[in-house]
Write a protein that holds these residues in place. Structure first.
Motif, short mmCIF file in Angstrom:
data_model
loop_
_atom_site.label_atom_id
_atom_site.label_comp_id
_atom_site.label_asym_id
_atom_site.label_seq_id
_atom_site.Cartn_x
_atom_site.Cartn_y
_atom_site.Cartn_z
N ASP A 290 -3.34 5.27 -10.17
CA ASP A 290 -4.30 5.22 -9.07
C ASP A 290 -5.26 4.04 -9.23
O ASP A 290 -5.61 3.38 -8.24
N ASP A 291 -5.70 3.78 -10.45
CA ASP A 291 -6.62 2.66 -10.69
C ASP A 291 -6.00 1.34 -10.24
O ASP A 291 -6.63 0.54 -9.54
N VAL A 292 -4.77 1.10 -10.65
CA VAL A 292 -4.12 -0.16 -10.33
C VAL A 292 -3.84 -0.26 -8.83
O VAL A 292 -4.08 -1.30 -8.20
N VAL B 265 -1.14 -5.74 -15.34
CA VAL B 265 -1.47 -4.46 -15.97
C VAL B 265 -1.10 -4.56 -17.44
O VAL B 265 0.08 -4.71 -17.79
N ALA C 54 -4.21 6.24 -14.23
CA ALA C 54 -4.06 4.80 -14.42
C ALA C 54 -3.33 4.17 -13.25
O ALA C 54 -3.66 3.06 -12.80
N LEU D 257 -14.37 -0.26 -11.36
CA LEU D 257 -13.43 -0.61 -12.42
C LEU D 257 -13.60 -2.06 -12.82
O LEU D 257 -13.69 -2.94 -11.95
N VAL E 73 -6.21 -5.46 -14.56
CA VAL E 73 -6.98 -4.24 -14.33
C VAL E 73 -7.25 -3.52 -15.66
O VAL E 73 -6.33 -3.19 -16.39
N GLU E 74 -8.51 -3.28 -15.94
CA GLU E 74 -8.90 -2.49 -17.11
C GLU E 74 -8.88 -1.02 -16.69
O GLU E 74 -9.92 -0.38 -16.50
N HIS E 75 -7.68 -0.51 -16.52
CA HIS E 75 -7.48 0.84 -15.99
C HIS E 75 -7.88 1.91 -17.03
O HIS E 75 -8.02 1.63 -18.22
N ARG E 76 -8.01 3.13 -16.55
CA ARG E 76 -8.28 4.22 -17.47
C ARG E 76 -7.11 4.39 -18.44
O ARG E 76 -5.95 4.26 -18.04
#
Length: 328
Positions: A137-139, A91, A135, A64, A121-124
């Motif tokens: 989960d990404d963070v 975020v 998203a 990510l 975070v460049e999350h989904r």
């Protein structure tokens, strides 16, 4: 990842009839604009006291991108002598659009003036095949990864805060709850214009009726956001902090609410629930401000005051003592 030097903003689509392909095309064009030099008139110029760069976070099953803001070394003696800085995990807002670059103004300021390492975070982004849970989960995964490698990032894990805007505030609130459940102690959470209800009552709040069609956010966008966030078969209450069963033991919160915002009542009600649960919470309202105002300092006069309030809240929450004195 890199920013474009100039581009034009795409026209607003028909939110409720757009196809998945339309969404991707609009998102790409809109994010190119948000990351362009042309957008700086709206999103503001970065603080010259911070260095900004993209990095990749290697997770077990994916990588990510994150946008990292650090105070420039040599700006003053305190920063030069500080080996470990607080961490602010940020975020960005947008939900189905958005990029960390749109938040350079506030994040660079926090990095330079706290000082701290700010990781955005460049999350989904939400899409028919990417629900809100992805998203979150990404963070969460980036937060754990950074905290597990403090020397690599130059941070003090015990001085960690979450900071989110709009959909990013929803994600931050969910991650704060997950952190408590995992026994991870955070020092603060900053939730700016949070949308914290994606259940069937999401659009029933009074502010939705009063500010249904503002320039920054309107009901059609919210309907699309809700549809993408909680696809069929998903429990919307599990993704709605407003309806969380247990809200005590969370990190102290600053909830920032612009009053001319469809989701203003989301923030107000969530602050009330946090306070009732015993979580230290400050609700701060900005009269006349619209949704996403903090990311639009070039057009929103209230952004500067909000930035100053967030800075002071985090200064107190993340105070680090070095050389016998608190770093300010």
């Amino acid at each position: 990842m890199s920013e474009a030097t100039a581009t034009e903003r795409p026209p607003e689509p028909d939110w409720l009839t757009m196809t998945a392909q339309d969404l991707v095309a609009y998102r790409d064009a809109e994010n190119r604009f948000r990351a362009s030099d042309a957008a700086r008139a709206i999103t503001g110029d970065p603080d010259p006291g911070a260095a900004i760069q993209w990095q990749e976070v290697a997770l077990p099953d994916r990588e990510l991108p994150v946008r990292v803001y650090r105070p420039l070394r040599g700006r003053d003696d305190e920063i030069d002598g500080l080996a470990e800085m607080p961490l602010v995990l940020h975020v960005h807002g947008g939900g189905f659009v958005g990029t960390a670059v749109q938040c350079d103004w506030v994040n660079s300021h926090l990095a330079a003036r706290l000082p701290a390492v700010v990781v955005s975070v460049e999350h989904r982004l939400l899409a028919p095949d990417t629900p809100l849970a992805a998203a979150v989960d990404d963070v969460w995964d980036v937060l754990r990864n950074v905290l597990e490698h403090p020397a690599q990032w130059g941070i003090a894990p015990a001085r960690t805060a979450l900071f989110g805007e709009s959909c990013g505030a929803l994600i931050s609130a969910l991650v704060a709850i997950r952190a408590r459940e995992a026994g991870l102690r955070l020092q603060a959470q900053v939730l700016v214009n949070p949308a914290v209800d994606v259940t069937g009552t999401m659009l029933d709040h009074a502010s939705m009726t009063e500010h249904a069609h503002t320039a920054a956010l309107a009901l059609p966008q919210l309907r699309l956001f809700q549809r993408l966030a909680v696809p069929p078969g998903t429990d919307p209450r599990a993704l709605s902090p407003l309806y969380a069963d247990v809200l005590d033991g969370l990190a102290p919160a600053l909830v920032v609410v612009p009053t001319h915002d469809p989701v203003a009542d989301h923030g107000r009600r969530y602050a009330e629930r946090l306070q009732a649960a015993g979580t230290p919470t400050r609700l701060s309202e900005y009269a006349g401000a619209g949704h996403a105002f903090l990311s639009m300092p070039g057009v929103a006069q209230q952004a500067e005051a909000a930035r100053a309030e967030i800075l002071e809240f985090l200064r107190v929450s993340l105070a680090v003592r070095t050389g016998g004195k608190a770093l300010r």
